[in-house]
Design an enzyme around this catalytic site. Structure first.
Site, PDB file in Angstrom:
ATOM      1  N   GLY A  47       0.906  -1.114   0.173  1.00  0.00           N
ATOM      2  CA  GLY A  47       0.153   0.007   0.070  1.00  0.00           C
ATOM      3  C   GLY A  47       0.958   1.177   0.208  1.00  0.00           C
ATOM      4  O   GLY A  47       1.908   1.220   0.850  1.00  0.00           O
ATOM      5  N   ASP A 229      -1.855   5.005  -6.118  1.00  0.00           N
ATOM      6  CA  ASP A 229      -0.247   4.869  -6.112  1.00  0.00           C
ATOM      7  C   ASP A 229       0.707   5.984  -6.709  1.00  0.00           C
ATOM      8  O   ASP A 229       1.842   6.319  -5.885  1.00  0.00           O
ATOM      9  CB  ASP A 229       0.344   3.439  -6.620  1.00  0.00           C
ATOM     10  CG  ASP A 229      -0.189   2.303  -5.847  1.00  0.00           C
ATOM     11  OD1 ASP A 229      -1.369   1.903  -5.950  1.00  0.00           O
ATOM     12  OD2 ASP A 229       0.546   1.883  -4.910  1.00  0.00           O
ATOM     13  N   ASN A 239      -3.384   2.954  -9.861  1.00  0.00           N
ATOM     14  CA  ASN A 239      -3.556   2.194  -8.640  1.00  0.00           C
ATOM     15  C   ASN A 239      -3.829   0.510  -8.921  1.00  0.00           C
ATOM     16  O   ASN A 239      -3.426   0.195 -10.260  1.00  0.00           O
ATOM     17  CB  ASN A 239      -5.163   2.519  -8.368  1.00  0.00           C
ATOM     18  CG  ASN A 239      -5.609   1.983  -7.071  1.00  0.00           C
ATOM     19  OD1 ASN A 239      -4.791   2.180  -5.894  1.00  0.00           O
ATOM     20  ND2 ASN A 239      -6.705   1.242  -6.689  1.00  0.00           N
ATOM     21  N   LYS A 240      -4.083  -0.320  -8.372  1.00  0.00           N
ATOM     22  CA  LYS A 240      -3.921  -1.499  -8.431  1.00  0.00           C
ATOM     23  C   LYS A 240      -4.681  -2.088  -9.721  1.00  0.00           C
ATOM     24  O   LYS A 240      -5.741  -1.509 -10.183  1.00  0.00           O
ATOM     25  CB  LYS A 240      -4.644  -2.514  -7.321  1.00  0.00           C
ATOM     26  CG  LYS A 240      -4.574  -3.661  -7.394  1.00  0.00           C
ATOM     27  CD  LYS A 240      -3.363  -4.648  -7.753  1.00  0.00           C
ATOM     28  CE  LYS A 240      -2.101  -4.177  -6.699  1.00  0.00           C
ATOM     29  NZ  LYS A 240      -1.171  -4.500  -7.107  1.00  0.00           N
TER      30      LYS A 240
END
Ligand code: MRU
Length: 338
Positions: A47, A229, A239-240
Site C-alpha cells: 500500500g 499509488d 492504482n492496482k
C-alpha cells in the site's frame, strides 16, 4: 483500529505480515535493511503510504546496522529499488536523504533519523484521517461503496484512504456497507479489505473482479472509491490493476468514481499518467495460487501490477486539501503549491 500496521520497536520495525492474512494475524520484526526490502518486495507490507513509512524506518534500521554513512546511503539505494510505482516510497526516502548528513553530524544518527521517520509515520496518519473526513461528506447514511484492492488501515499508517472515507463516515454516525473486489492476482480485496472491515464491524461483501459490472448494473453501488499509488498533474491515477476497467464500468452506469489519496501520492513532476512506471511482477503470481498450479506452465503470462485510470473517468479526487472535482487542472495546480 484493532491491529497495528507498523510500529517501531527497540529491535527494529514491527509489521503485521500481510502475506498471511486473513488466516494468521502475525507480527514480525524487521531488523536489517535486507529484511525491510524483502518485506516490501513480497508485500508483507504494502500500500503506497505504508511502503513510504516502512522505507523511512528502513533507513533507521540501516543506521542501526552500521555506523557508516556510506552503508546507509547504499541501503537507501536498495530501498528505492523495491517497488517502482508508489511515489510515496521516493518522497519518503528523499526526505530521509535530505537529512542524512545532518543526522550523522549530530553524533546520534539513529535517534535523529528515527525522529524523522516517526514524523513521516504520524504525519501520514494525520493526513489520511483528514482526507477521510473530507471524503465522508460525499457519503449518505445507508450508502454502499465498491472498492478495489486494499486502501485501508493496512495500506497506510493505520487509518486508510478509500476505506478511511468509509471509517470516517461510520464514525460520524452513518451506516455504510462495502463491496470488495477480490483483486487478482494477490487478492488484497478478499484477504485484506474484507479482513480489516470485518474486524472493524463494517458489513462487507466480497465479489470476484469480473462481477463488478453486474453489481453496478444491478444498482447495488452508490459510489466507487479507490486509492492511488501515483497521481499525475492532470489527475490520471495509477492504482492496482483492475482499477481502470472498474472506472469504465462506473462511468457506463453513472456511478460516481472517487480516488482518495494523500498529497504524498501525487507526482506533480509528471504531466500525465503515461509517465508513471508500472511494476511488472512474477508470472508465478498468475499460474500458481497458494501453491497450486492453475494454468499450464508452458504458456506466456503478463502481470502488470498497476494500471492508470484517465482523469476523465474520475468524478472527484479526495485529498487532505479537500475534494477536487472536474475540471481538475486549476485545483490540482493549487494543490501542487506547498
Ligand atoms: O500492490 P499493492 O498491494 O501495494 O497495491 C496497493 C494499491 O494499489 C492501493 O490501492 C494503493 O497503494 C493505495 S493505498 C492507500
Amino acid at each position: 483500529m484493532k491491529f497495528n500496521t507498523l510500529k517501531w520497536t527497540e529491535n527494529g520495525l514491527e509489521i503485521i505480515d500481510q502475506r498471511l492474512l486473513p488466516i494468521h494475524e502475525k507480527y514480525i520484526i524487521l531488523s536489517t535493511t535486507d529484511e525491510v526490502c524483502q518485506a516490501i518486495k513480497t508485500l508483507a507490507v504494502r500500500g503506497a503510504p505504508a511502503i513510504g513509512v516502512a522505507a523511512s524506518y528502513g533507513v533507521v534500521v540501516a543506521a542501526k546496522e552500521s555506523t557508516s554513512i556510506d552503508f546507509v546511503r547504499s541501503s537507501m539505494k536498495k530501498l528505492r529499488l523495491t517497488r517502482p510505482t508508489a511515489v510515496n516510497l521516493f518522497t519518503a526516502l528523499d526526505k530521509m536523504e535530505s537529512q542524512l548528513e545532518t543526522a550523522f553530524d549530530s553524533g546520534d544518527p539513529i535517534n535523529f533519523l528515527l525522529c524523522i521517520a516517526q514524523e513521516i509515520h504520524h504525519e501520514d496518519y494525520r493526513i489520511c484521517k483528514n482526507l477521510s473526513i473530507h471524503g465522508a461528506e460525499l457519503l449518505s447514511d445507508g450508502d454502499t461503496v465498491l472498492t478495489h484492492c486494499n486502501a485501508g488501515a493496512l495500506a497506510t499508517s493505520g487509518y486508510g484512504t478509500a476505506l478511511g472515507v468509509v471509517y470516517a463516515a461510520v464514525e460520524s454516525g452513518k451506516k455504510i456497507s462495502v463491496f470488495a473486489d477480490e483483486t487478482r492476482p494477490l487478492l488484497q480485496g478478499a484477504r485484506l479489505t474484507a479482513w480489516e472491515l470485518a474486524k472493524n464491524d463494517i458489513y462487507v461483501t466480497v465479489i470476484c473482479d469480473n462481477m463488478a459490472a453486474t453489481v453496478l448494473r444491478e444498482g447495488k453501488i452508490d459510489h466507487v472509491i479507490v486509492g492511488a499509488d501515483r497521481i499525475a498533474s492532470n489527475g490520471d491515477a495509477a492504482n492496482k490493476i483492475g482499477t481502470y476497467p472498474l472506472s469504465i464500468c462506473a462511468k457506463e452506469h453513472n456511478v460516481p468514481f472517487y480516488v482518495a489519496a494523500p498529497l504524498t501520492s501525487f507526482d506533480f513532476s509528471i504531466a500525465t499518467g503515461a509517465k508513471i512506471p508500472i511494476e511488472q511482477r512474477s508470472e508465478m503470481e498468475i499460474h500458481t495460487i497458494f501453491g497450486m498450479q492453475v494454468a499450464p506452465a508452458n504458456v506466456s503470462f503478463y502481470n502488470p501490477a498497476f494500471d492508470v485510470t484517465p482523469f476523465s473517468n474520475i468524478t472527484a479526487i479526495i485529498s487532505e486539501k479537500g475534494i477536487a472535482r472536474q475540471p481538475f487542472n486549476s485545483i490540482l495546480k493549487q494543490w501542487s503549491i506547498k
